[in-house]
Enzyme design. Structure first.
Site, PDB file in Angstrom:
ATOM      1  CG  HIS A   1     -52.052 106.409 126.195  1.00  0.00           C
ATOM      2  ND1 HIS A   1     -53.036 107.039 126.933  1.00  0.00           N
ATOM      3  CD2 HIS A   1     -52.635 106.088 125.019  1.00  0.00           C
ATOM      4  CE1 HIS A   1     -54.163 107.087 126.238  1.00  0.00           C
ATOM      5  NE2 HIS A   1     -53.939 106.512 125.074  1.00  0.00           N
TER       6      HIS A   1
ATOM      7  NE  ARG B   1     -56.546 104.272 125.488  1.00  0.00           N
ATOM      8  CZ  ARG B   1     -57.080 104.593 126.671  1.00  0.00           C
ATOM      9  NH1 ARG B   1     -57.271 103.667 127.571  1.00  0.00           N
ATOM     10  NH2 ARG B   1     -57.434 105.823 126.939  1.00  0.00           N
TER      11      ARG B   1
ATOM     12  CG  ASN C   1     -52.643 107.665 130.538  1.00  0.00           C
ATOM     13  OD1 ASN C   1     -53.013 107.510 129.374  1.00  0.00           O
ATOM     14  ND2 ASN C   1     -51.466 108.194 130.845  1.00  0.00           N
TER      15      ASN C   1
ATOM     16  CG  HIS D   1     -58.516 104.780 116.247  1.00  0.00           C
ATOM     17  ND1 HIS D   1     -58.626 106.033 115.772  1.00  0.00           N
ATOM     18  CD2 HIS D   1     -58.154 104.923 117.522  1.00  0.00           C
ATOM     19  CE1 HIS D   1     -58.350 106.885 116.680  1.00  0.00           C
ATOM     20  NE2 HIS D   1     -58.055 106.249 117.746  1.00  0.00           N
TER      21      HIS D   1
END
Length: 350
Positions: free
Chosen positions: A65, A61, A93, A222
């Site tokens: 990001h 993740r 975040n 996901h």
């Protein structure tokens, strides 16, 4: 371990607001000046994951990001300083964690070959290792990224949200040179590990999630994760003027979600796993979407457009097709570059 991204994808432009640096990356970039870098990073990830099973999803993740803001330049690792709030302190975040894994790897890499390997490359390698250690595919990571010197919390607003419809998702990805195929492939793994979200969800957490942090790694990313009620409550309470519950949800699945996430008197950390194999890297995410058992609006949105629906069906039917597409999309996404230096400390500019 599946990425909480249900975690959760070629070098093109990043956000229209920026002018990214186009850098030629190479899989053998460090062969002569830091030949042990991949083993060092892999060992750091493996050690951390052995003590905390949420680490793989967190790293995936984190990489997503990072790449979606200014390119893969490790700007997400920089600390806030003075009046400048850095990306890691931006709303989407706040729940990012496992920065210490990158710090530990960087420390060991610097001891072996000082001033050579960028933090951006270490993060890209760590994300790949996170996927591998979660039972996902392996691939050669192109290297040679540079670290950025700018990090602004305000820019994290540009990360795709779990509530995006297909047009919004397509626009967000296309601005970064990523296709519909990348969108679907990455959405499938960012969930767990990234959801680890998207992988889009791997991208946004609500205020409630920030306050009660449990790792939610979503999207193509996901596939490895857990999500708090706030990320999908719009689908199970007051959906629209006609339906209290999103009619695209499978009835018994929706009933279970409503029971877990009541509109009042809800436990602070209540939520649901993104899929039954939420700690395994697989294609279960796509099967759940077809069954009406996906948590997020943006997941369900993949069925509203013929091309993305066909891809969801393809990936649900063939794990091999999904893994191949995921690897190609990861390489493409992680090749969005934009840095200028090789930091000595990943948390501060030189």
């Amino acid at each position: 371990m599946a990425f909480h991204l249900a975690f959760l994808s070629s070098i093109l432009i990043i956000l229209s607001a920026f002018s990214p640096v186009i850098t030629a990356l190479s899989s053998n970039y460090y062969d002569k000046n830091c030949p042990n870098v991949e083993q060092i990073v892999s060992n750091a990830v493996k050690k951390a994951a052995a003590n905390d099973r949420t680490v793989p999803a967190a790293l995936l993740r984190m990489h997503f990001h990072d790449c979606f803001i200014r390119g893969c330049d490790a700007s997400v690792l920089l600390n806030s300083k003075g009046s400048n709030q850095a990306e890691k302190d931006g709303p989407p975040n706040i729940s990012l964690h496992a920065f210490y894994v990158i710090d530990n790897a960087k420390k060991q890499v610097e001891a072996s070959c000082p001033g050579v390997v960028s933090c951006a490359d270490i993060l890209a390698l760590a994300a790949r290792d996170a996927v591998v250690q979660s039972g996902g595919p392996n691939w050669d990571v192109p290297k040679g990224r540079k670290d950025g010197r700018t990090s602004k919390a305000t820019e994290t607003r540009q990360l795709p949200a779990p509530t995006f419809n297909i047009s919004q998702l397509q626009q967000s990805f296309s601005q970064r040179g990523l296709s519909l195929n990348d969108l679907v492939a990455l959405s499938g793994k960012l969930t767990s590990i990234s959801q680890l979200q998207l992988l889009f969800h791997i991208f946004h957490l609500s205020q409630e999630e920030m306050e009660s942090l449990t790792i939610d790694t979503s999207a193509g990313g996901h596939t490895l994760g857990f999500s708090h009620c706030s990320s999908f409550q719009n689908r199970i309470h007051n959906f629209n003027a006609t339906h209290d519950v999103d009619p695209s949800l499978q009835p018994s699945f929706a009933a279970n979600l409503k029971n877990t996430c009541p509109i009042t008197n809800r436990p602070k950390n209540a939520g649901a796993t993104m899929d039954p194999s939420s700690t395994t890297f697989d294609n279960a995410y796509f099967k759940l979407i077809l069954q009406g058992k996906s948590l997020f609006s943006s997941d369900q949105a993949l069925l509203s457009f013929p091309k993305t629906k066909n891809l969801v069906t393809k990936f649900a039917t063939s794990k091999e097709a999904f893994l191949d597409a995921f690897v190609n999309s990861m390489i493409k996404m992680s090749s969005i570059t934009g840095g200028q230096e090789v930091r000595k400390d990943c948390r501060i500019v030189n």
